[in-house]
Scaffold this active site. Structure first.
Site, short mmCIF file in Angstrom:
data_model
loop_
_atom_site.label_atom_id
_atom_site.label_comp_id
_atom_site.label_asym_id
_atom_site.label_seq_id
_atom_site.Cartn_x
_atom_site.Cartn_y
_atom_site.Cartn_z
CD GLU A 32 59.92 32.37 0.56
OE1 GLU A 32 60.94 31.51 0.07
OE2 GLU A 32 59.35 31.63 1.57
CD GLU A 63 58.94 29.29 2.97
OE1 GLU A 63 58.90 29.33 4.45
OE2 GLU A 63 59.92 29.32 2.25
CD GLN A 85 64.48 32.56 -2.07
OE1 GLN A 85 64.65 32.07 -0.99
NE2 GLN A 85 63.87 33.38 -3.45
CG PHE A 86 66.24 26.78 -3.08
CD1 PHE A 86 67.55 26.13 -3.78
CD2 PHE A 86 66.15 28.31 -3.44
CE1 PHE A 86 68.23 27.11 -4.58
CE2 PHE A 86 67.30 29.12 -3.41
CZ PHE A 86 68.42 28.63 -4.50
CG ASP A 88 65.70 22.13 -1.39
OD1 ASP A 88 66.73 20.86 -1.11
OD2 ASP A 88 65.82 22.47 -1.95
CG PHE A 89 62.91 26.48 0.66
CD1 PHE A 89 64.42 25.50 0.94
CD2 PHE A 89 63.09 27.66 -0.01
CE1 PHE A 89 65.63 26.28 0.84
CE2 PHE A 89 65.11 28.22 -0.06
CZ PHE A 89 65.16 27.78 0.34
CG HIS A 132 69.49 25.92 -0.52
ND1 HIS A 132 69.95 25.56 0.45
CD2 HIS A 132 68.65 26.84 -0.64
CE1 HIS A 132 69.47 26.09 1.41
NE2 HIS A 132 68.41 27.05 0.69
#
Lengths: 331, 336
Positions: A32, A63, A85-86, A88-89, A132
């Site tokens: 992303e 994701e 991207q993070f 967490d995702f 995040h």
């Protein structure tokens, strides 16, 4: 004396990506906002200009799709490098990573391989709060078939990423947001830091500190302070969490007789437990002069408030405190 | 019935001509072999000769055979847990399939995968998936890879009606659409996601309608009509090969058996199952069509069933004579 070439951790990663893409047209990037935006943390900045949108692929916010795209491409002859991207995702990619990427080779009798790397920044310290700032590396450590890499320096970031991309297995490559801007020596020519080689980053005789990611520079800083007090820490960075090279850790504890494991992820069920268990179950047990201790994130989500966030995970001061206790027998 | 069949001959006249008698016979034979494989699989299970579970696709043979025959050498397949038929139709070797089902070292996956995870990597069959919708995002990667390698391959991904309600389905159709990937998404709608009927799980008539949301063509065909499936998948694959991107094909079919071995089928009536078996059975229909078209006669039709049984007898004999995996090799294949 020639000037030592320095790059930031983010620049080292980018240099590695560029070199791999120049060498091998099967390598491509997918994630992303990695194109003209350059990635949320700027790691891929400039690469779309050099390699075009076909090899630096911006995706929708999907994701599971990113992970699946990497798996399918890897199964059919490409060398994908995905970016989440993070960290967490990556929870949204878990099915694909845990049940597909990690398992197809074994499940199909050893006849398929999934040479993919999924990069993702973990960790707190940016005020990004609970969704995040996760450190989820141990989720992946628990999955046979995956490899998990966590570099702490620009030098290792470049060399480990190259090793990860050249490896024929799915590799979860965990970066740290606070490390992106840290600088260090990075040679320009491509090089490999082999996977599954723990590194003694500082030698010392009193206490073995096993630290990962951002905790490595914090442990080294603590070691400098403690050296003034006559306490010498031996700091070991596993660098690859899975498959783990535990021999240098066990050797070190045989020498120091004491061990402290430091990581940012929460203590309960964390990677530190594995290190402690390996030490306790090894020949180093007979050399122990103190209990093996862990220093890790509190068992809470990462809070937003700066002070709360700071106190949620190990810092230099807490490493100093814990190290002194262990060396002085004040536990 | 006769009138209906005459209509079918009219409808499929060109296709019957194009495919020719040998291809048509092969397709019918494959359907018989799949059915015989699964009937035997169930029998072996009842006899306690098989350790795991199985998901039988009896009644769905037309979808597997129609779709697989519409693809070309070098194309890719990803399929789902009810996948014996797809694998068999995709040039699967009944011996190695049966050996895998029986957990033998000679099986496609050396006994590590079992009924639910048969793959034939050498034939670009990238495997059956035990996770509903698990293969769909992978198909996006295969499509991307085909596009980047600039080959003329196409990826066929088969999933059930249940999968169309997973998020991965939606992410994947969208990605395939925006990048015009060479993928045929084949939704094998057998009316039930385990016990959940499509009428309760969807508020639309046809799952293929969902293609429109992603800017893809979508169509629904009779999944018990092997030539209807063949035509739709051929067309979708040709479109993909021309660089025009993905298609969602929905094949409406019906599974005669329960979801898996423990299913008491309280969610449907025996009459409903019997109705599909009596009136819409894919093998009977295709047999009638080929007989009416003069491609086979009654004796050949019977022979095909017998031939299928013989193939499966041989597969069972092969499997029973095959060694179990060696326990010393248990760690094999975790890492490359």
């Amino acid at each position: 004396m020639p000037e030592v070439r320095e790059l930031t951790y983010a620049e080292a990663l980018r240099e590695c990506l560029r070199q791999l893409m120049e060498e091998d047209e099967r390598v491509f990037l997918i994630g992303e906002d990695i194109g003209v935006y350059g990635g949320a943390f700027g790691v891929t900045a400039g690469l779309i200009e050099q390699f075009g949108a076909e090899r630096v692929i911006d995706t929708p916010i999907s994701e599971a799709g990113i992970a699946g795209a990497c798996i399918g491409a890897a199964l059919t002859g490409m060398r994908p490098i995905g970016e989440i991207q993070f960290m967490d995702f990556v929870t949204l990619s878990m099915e694909q990573l845990v049940l597909q990427a990690a398992k197809v080779r074994f499940m199909f009798g050893g006849k398929a391989s999934v040479p993919m790397v999924l990069r993702m920044p973990g960790g707190s310290g940016t005020g990004a709060a609970a969704q995040h700032s996760e450190s989820l590396e141990n989720w992946f450590v628990h999955v046979p078939g995956l490899k998990v890499v966590m570099p702490s320096t620009p030098y290792d970031a470049k060399g480990l990423l190259r090793a990860a991309v050249l490896d024929n297995n799915p590799v979860i490559f965990v970066e740290h947001k606070l490390l992106y801007k840290t600088k260090g020596h990075v040679p320009e020519e491509p090089y490999i830091v082999p996977l599954s080689q723990s590194k003694v980053v500082r030698e010392g005789e009193h206490l073995t500190v096993v630290a990962t990611s951002i905790m490595v520079p914090r442990a080294l800083q603590a070691a400098e302070e403690l050296a003034k007090e006559g306490i010498e820490l031996e700091v070991i960075d596993p660098r690859t969490l899975k498959p783990l090279d535990d021999a240098p850790i066990i050797e070190s504890v045989k020498k120091t007789g004491r061990a402290l494991v430091v990581h940012e992820a929460v203590e309960m069920g964390g990677f530190g437990g594995e290190i402690v268990a390996r030490i306790a179950a090894s020949e180093a047990f007979d050399y122990l002069e103190a209990p093996i201790r862990r220093l890790a994130g509190l068992d809470i989500p990462i809070p937003y408030n700066r002070e709360l966030e700071y106190h949620a995970v190990p810092q230099v001061e807490s490493i100093l405190r814990e190290a002194r206790k262990l060396v002085r027998g004040e536990y | 019935m006769m009138q209906l069949s005459q209509d079918l001959i009219q409808r499929y006249h060109d296709l019957i001509e194009t495919l020719g008698p040998e291809a048509l016979k092969t397709m019918l034979q494959e359907m018989h072999t799949i059915r015989a494989f699964e009937e035997r699989a169930e029998q072996l299970y009842m006899q306690g000769k098989v350790h795991g579970t199985m998901h039988l696709s009896i009644g769905q043979e037309a979808t597997a055979v129609g779709a697989a025959n519409a693809m070309q050498e070098g194309d890719y397949l990803l399929n789902h847990h009810r996948g014996h038929g797809h694998c068999m139709a995709w040039s699967g070797d009944p011996n190695r399939m049966m050996a895998e089902f029986m957990g033998k070292e000679t099986g496609y996956c050396r006994g590590r995968g079992g009924s639910m995870h048969i793959a034939d990597i050498d034939a670009n069959n990238l495997g059956a998936n035990g996770i509903v919708a698990g293969g769909i995002p992978i198909a996006v990667g295969v499509g991307l890879s085909i596009k980047m390698r600039r080959t003329s391959q196409v990826c066929l991904v088969i999933f059930g009606d249940g999968a169309a309600n997973e998020g991965a389905f939606h992410e994947s159709l969208n990605m395939a659409s925006i990048w015009a990937l060479p993928i045929v998404f084949l939704c094998e709608n057998n009316q039930y996601a385990m016990s959940m009927p499509v009428e309760k799980a969807f508020n639309i008539e046809n799952i293929s309608q969902r293609a429109a949301a992603y800017g893809l063509p979508g169509l629904t065909v009779d999944g018990n009509d092997v030539l209807a499936v063949y035509s739709a998948v051929s067309e979708a694959a040709a479109r993909a090969r021309r660089g025009e991107g993905a298609t969602l094909v929905e094949a409406k079919t019906y599974r005669y058996k329960g979801h898996s071995k423990s299913d008491k089928q309280a969610y449907r009536s025996r009459e409903e199952v019997r109705d599909w078996q009596d009136k819409r059975d894919p093998i009977l229909r295709f047999t009638n069509l080929l007989q009416l078209a003069g491609v086979i006669d009654a004796a050949e039709a019977t022979q095909m069933r017998e031939h299928a049984l013989a193939i499966i007898d041989a597969a069972v004999a092969f499997s029973e004579a095959s060694p179990d995996p060696n326990i010393a090799d248990i760690m094999d294949g975790v890492y490359a």
